[in-house]
Design an enzyme around this catalytic site. Structure first.
Site, mmCIF file in Angstrom:
data_model
loop_
_atom_site.group_PDB
_atom_site.id
_atom_site.type_symbol
_atom_site.label_atom_id
_atom_site.label_comp_id
_atom_site.label_asym_id
_atom_site.label_seq_id
_atom_site.Cartn_x
_atom_site.Cartn_y
_atom_site.Cartn_z
ATOM 1 C CB CYS A 419 -0.943 -0.002 1.196
ATOM 2 S SG CYS A 419 -2.457 -0.864 0.802
ATOM 3 N N GLY A 449 -16.848 11.955 -5.823
ATOM 4 C CA GLY A 449 -17.724 12.964 -5.215
ATOM 5 C C GLY A 449 -18.463 12.390 -4.011
ATOM 6 N N GLY A 543 -11.613 3.041 -8.193
ATOM 7 C CA GLY A 543 -10.443 2.314 -8.653
ATOM 8 C C GLY A 543 -9.314 2.387 -7.668
ATOM 9 C CG HIS A 544 -5.365 0.522 -6.132
ATOM 10 N ND1 HIS A 544 -5.340 0.588 -4.759
ATOM 11 C CD2 HIS A 544 -4.082 0.364 -6.533
ATOM 12 C CE1 HIS A 544 -4.087 0.465 -4.339
ATOM 13 N NE2 HIS A 544 -3.307 0.333 -5.399
ATOM 14 C CB SER A 545 -4.065 5.399 -8.764
ATOM 15 O OG SER A 545 -4.433 6.156 -7.648
ATOM 16 C CG ASP A 631 -13.806 -7.896 -27.748
ATOM 17 O OD1 ASP A 631 -14.021 -9.057 -27.304
ATOM 18 O OD2 ASP A 631 -13.220 -7.024 -27.094
#
Ligand SMILES: Cc1cc2nc3c(=O)[nH]c(=O)nc-3n(C[C@H](O)[C@H](O)[C@H](O)COP(=O)(O)OP(=O)(O)OC[C@H]3O[C@@H](n4cnc5c(N)ncnc54)[C@H](O)[C@@H]3O)c2cc1C
Length: 754
Positions: A419, A449, A543-545, A631
């Site tokens: 982390c 938000g 999400g995660h960055s 696809d």
């Protein structure tokens, strides 16, 4: 391979415009990269013209690639990010470059080399009827059209060039040579073409010595060109022009090569400019009003004013390179001293040239040969790039000497994992606050938000939740475009199944760097993804960055589908036509791009296809009775087709000739350039019933080429196939019918013979 991608970024240098000075700067940066410095080129044209060879291109002696520098390859070679966009403004206070169709780009240092274009302001009808010689690419398109027009005409055809400087004279003589040659080759009469040169100056070639003028006056006379001096063109119409004194001249085409002008965005931004709008710089090429801005080439207005000419821009390259690096490192700048005398070689359109140096002049074929040799040598420096050693790991902490840079560079080996590698909370918050955040009523908690530990979704009754996930290492260093392609790729799975995109979660890894740099990269990445998701009606819900050695991005996408209308891979029926909605070749082209062996325009076209949404294709296929769809992505056409055939217990007859192919893909495959996934995909060749026949076909390797954001592959009833294909073409897809579904006949499922 791309260089220095793993070095932590401390400073951003942004170059606007791929002009003659900037290409020199980029080449020098390739030879001696500056640790900690990230360089981005924002360019309107991916292939930038070398001005010295343009008349030769128009005259028909060179082809396009001979006289254009491929900025994409040059940038790949130098480890410079290339953003394909037109700059329209600057926010000097916040140090942002504002370009059309993409988020603002932050810089620490900015350099502008955007050239000039012939000024036609205030000339009635010029915008509508005249062909300005710049921007060159647009001129070349219209020049093609003019040649067609002349060839299709009969009887007299008058061509007028406005502008009597070296550019205008060379242009006229090159145009004349080309058109007369074309007519002669077709047995037509070149004498039906008339040529006129008009200049506002009292004489032609006003910047040159009398000897040069006399030589060109003679050449123009011998070539039957009518010359009007002291006569600015006041109005342009479809078949005539009006001069300032009221006279009218017949002109079925008017070419515009008058003195240079510049767009007004530098002035609007607040940069100090001269009376014509060119950026005022000192003799270090540094803006008089903003020390963090440099300018070179035609767009710059120097204290020692010289004619606008590519020769000066080229010579400014080394000084500009030195000064940009010196300004970032706090070292002394170097003065640019324009050459007092220089050798000008002005061509007459027929492999003949006049030399001009100060008061001296000469002429002859040998001068054209000399110029050709000099120009080709110059171009080789940019288009024949040497193999560069790949950089091992991050660069040492030297170069940019300021305290913050050293701190960022020194901290890299101690970066945490787990982390601890997350992007800081404040950076993330700031990025999310800048993104368009359209909520959906079905998202109960966790959307931007309204942050929470996880996203809670309420699903509408009677609808299926359709989910898919994709993740990539960056194959482009333009984070915004990469984010957009990744989102489009992920949505492809939903469109294949006929689901309506609903929401997405993102996982982003951003290269280590200074906080502002990390923030901007993350913002560009997410802005690209959010834009594609927004256009699809979906929301980026969370999400995660984290930070890492290289840029990587993935999305988990959610879609909603009607259980009755879900399209699966199984469901192909014998007799159906197989339609593919996009051309193949992204795998080999992107592999070639990474080795800087793909032409810039090939990669740009591939990117445009990767950005093309499959939303409309999905709707069209369903409306025309498709019963199965997928696809085409990482396993290549054959891999995804086999998945469909196995699920449908069917076989297929493929027409290899009919496969749609991206421009350049056959060339890169022929050069042996394949995606690293291709060998894995190649194992599927066992499924081919006639492998030897297929192997001989040039399209064979495309069966295994992994696609990014590839097209949809679907089975459509034969009676609907032509209408479906028509509708796909009308919607802008380069779709093709590539074969038909047949009954299964054992382990081999795919036939490629007639
Ligand atoms: C017919 C003709 C012949 C010529 N022959 C010669 C010659 O033989 N020798 C010579 O020295 N000079 C010649 N010139 C003059 C020469 O073309 C210019 O002086 C020279 O190109 C200027 O170079 P530059 O580096 O300033 O800009 P350019 O070479 O014009 O390059 C500018 C670049 O910036 C890009 N750009 C422009 N606006 C933007 C934007 N807003 N955002 C992003 N990118 C942008 C463009 O795509 C382009 O790639 C000739 C001119 C003409 C018209």
């Amino acid at each position: 391979m791309q260089r220095s991608s793993t070095a932590p970024v401390a400073k951003d240098l942004v170059l606007v415009g791929g002009g003659h000075a900037h290409v020199g700067v980029i080449r020098r940066l390739a030879m001696k990269p500056v640790p900690g410095l990230r360089v981005t080129l924002v360019a309107r044209d991916i292939h930038t013209p070398y001005s010295g060879m343009l008349p030769g291109l128009i005259a028909g002696f060179y082809d396009y690639d001979d006289c254009h520098i491929d900025l994409r390859r040059l940038c790949r070679f130098a480890g410079v990010r290339l953003y394909h966009a037109e700059v329209e403004g600057l926010d000097l206070e916040n140090r942002l470059v504002l370009a059309a169709g993409r988020p603002p780009l932050r810089y620490d240092l900015l350099s502008i080399n955007t050239g000039s274009r012939p000024g036609a302001q205030g000339v009635e009808g010029a915008a509508q009827y005249a062909l300005p010689v710049k921007p060159i690419d647009r001129f070349l398109e219209r020049w093609e059209a003019l040649q067609e027009r002349v060839l299709a005409s009969s009887g007299p055809f008058e061509i007028l060039v406005a502008g009597g400087g070296a550019g205008g004279v060379e242009l006229l003589l090159a145009v004349q040579h080309r058109l007369q040659t074309l007519l002669r080759e077709r047995g037509d009469d070149p004498g039906r073409l008339g040529f006129t040169l008009c200049t506002a100056d009292r004489e032609i070639l006003a910047d040159h010595a009398p000897g040069v003028r006399r030589r060109f006056q003679r050449v123009l006379r011998e070539r039957g060109v009518r010359v009007w001096t002291g006569q600015p063109v006041a109005a342009v119409g479809p078949d005539r022009v009006r001069l300032a004194d009221g006279r009218t001249l017949e002109a079925h085409a008017t070419l515009w090569a008058t003195s240079a002008s510049t767009p007004d965005w530098p002035a609007r931004a607040g940069l100090a400019v001269d009376e014509a709008g060119f950026i005022r710089v000192d003799d270090h090429l540094r803006s008089l009003s903003h020390p963090e801005v440099f300018a070179a080439g035609d767009v710059a207005s120097l204290p020692d004013a010289r004619p606008k000419s590519g020769v000066f821009a080229v010579r400014q390259g080394p000084v500009l390179h030195h000064n940009l690096v010196a300004a970032l490192a706090g070292r002394r700048l170097r003065r640019y001293r324009p050459q007092r005398r220089f050798l000008g070689l002005i061509t007459t359109g027929d492999r003949y040239a006049v030399a001009s140096r100060g008061g001296w002049s000469a002429e002859g074929r040998w001068l054209w040969t000399l110029k050709d040799r000099i120009d080709r040598r110059f171009m080789r420096m940019f288009n024949e790039l040497p193999a560069m050693p790949e950089q091992e790991g991050p660069a040492p902490a030297e170069g940019l000497a300021d305290e913050e840079t050293r701190r960022v560079l020194a901290s890299l080996p101690m970066r945490c994992g787990g982390c601890g590698a997350k992007v800081g909370a404040t950076v993330l918050e700031r990025v999310l606050a800048r993104l368009p955040c359209a909520g959906r009523p079905e998202i109960l908690a966790g959307a931007p938000g309204d942050p929470d530990d996880a996203v809670a979704l309420r699903l509408p009754p009677e609808r299926l939740l359709v989910q898919s996930v994709d993740h990539f290492r960056a194959f482009l260093d333009d984070a915004y475009t990469f984010g957009a392609i990744a989102a489009n790729h992920a949505l492809g799975d939903l469109y294949a199944m006929g689901a309506e995109p609903h929401s997405a979660l993102a996982v982003a890894t951003v290269p280590y760097g200074r906080e502002t740099v990390v923030e901007e990269t993350l913002y560009e990445l997410l802005a690209g993804a959010a834009e594609v998701l927004g256009a699809a009606g979906a929301v980026l819900a969370g999400g995660h960055s984290g930070e890492g050695a290289e840029l990587a991005f993935g999305l988990a996408v959610n879609g909603l589908a009607d259980p009755q209308r879900l399209l699966r891979k199984g469901g192909l029926k014998p007799g159906q036509r197989l339609l593919l909605t996009k051309p193949l070749g992204t795998g080999t082209l992107m592999a070639a791009d990474m080795r800087h062996q793909a032409k810039g325009r090939w990669v740009e076209a591939a990117i445009a296809h990767m950005l093309q949404s499959s939303a409309e294709a999905s709707a069209i296929l369903r409306a025309h009775g498709a019963t199965a769809c997928t696809d085409v992505t990482g396993f290549g056409l054959l891999g995804h087709l086999l998945e469909m055939l196995r699920a449908s217990d069917a076989g297929a007859r493929l027409d290899l000739d009919a496969l749609p192919v991206l421009e350049g893909a056959l060339e890169t495959l022929a050069a042996g350039i394949q995606s690293s996934l291709q060998p894995e995909n190649l194992r599927l060749r066992r499924a081919l019933a006639e492998p030897q026949a297929a192997l001989a076909h040039p399209h064979y390797p495309l069966l295994f080429d992994p696609q990014t954001a590839g097209g949809l592959l679907a089975g459509v009833p034969p009676e609907q196939a032509d209408a479906c294909l028509d509708a796909l073409h009308r919607a802008g897809y380069r779709a093709a019918a590539i074969g038909e579904v047949v009954a299964a006949q054992g382990p081999e499922r795919v036939w490629t013979g007639a």
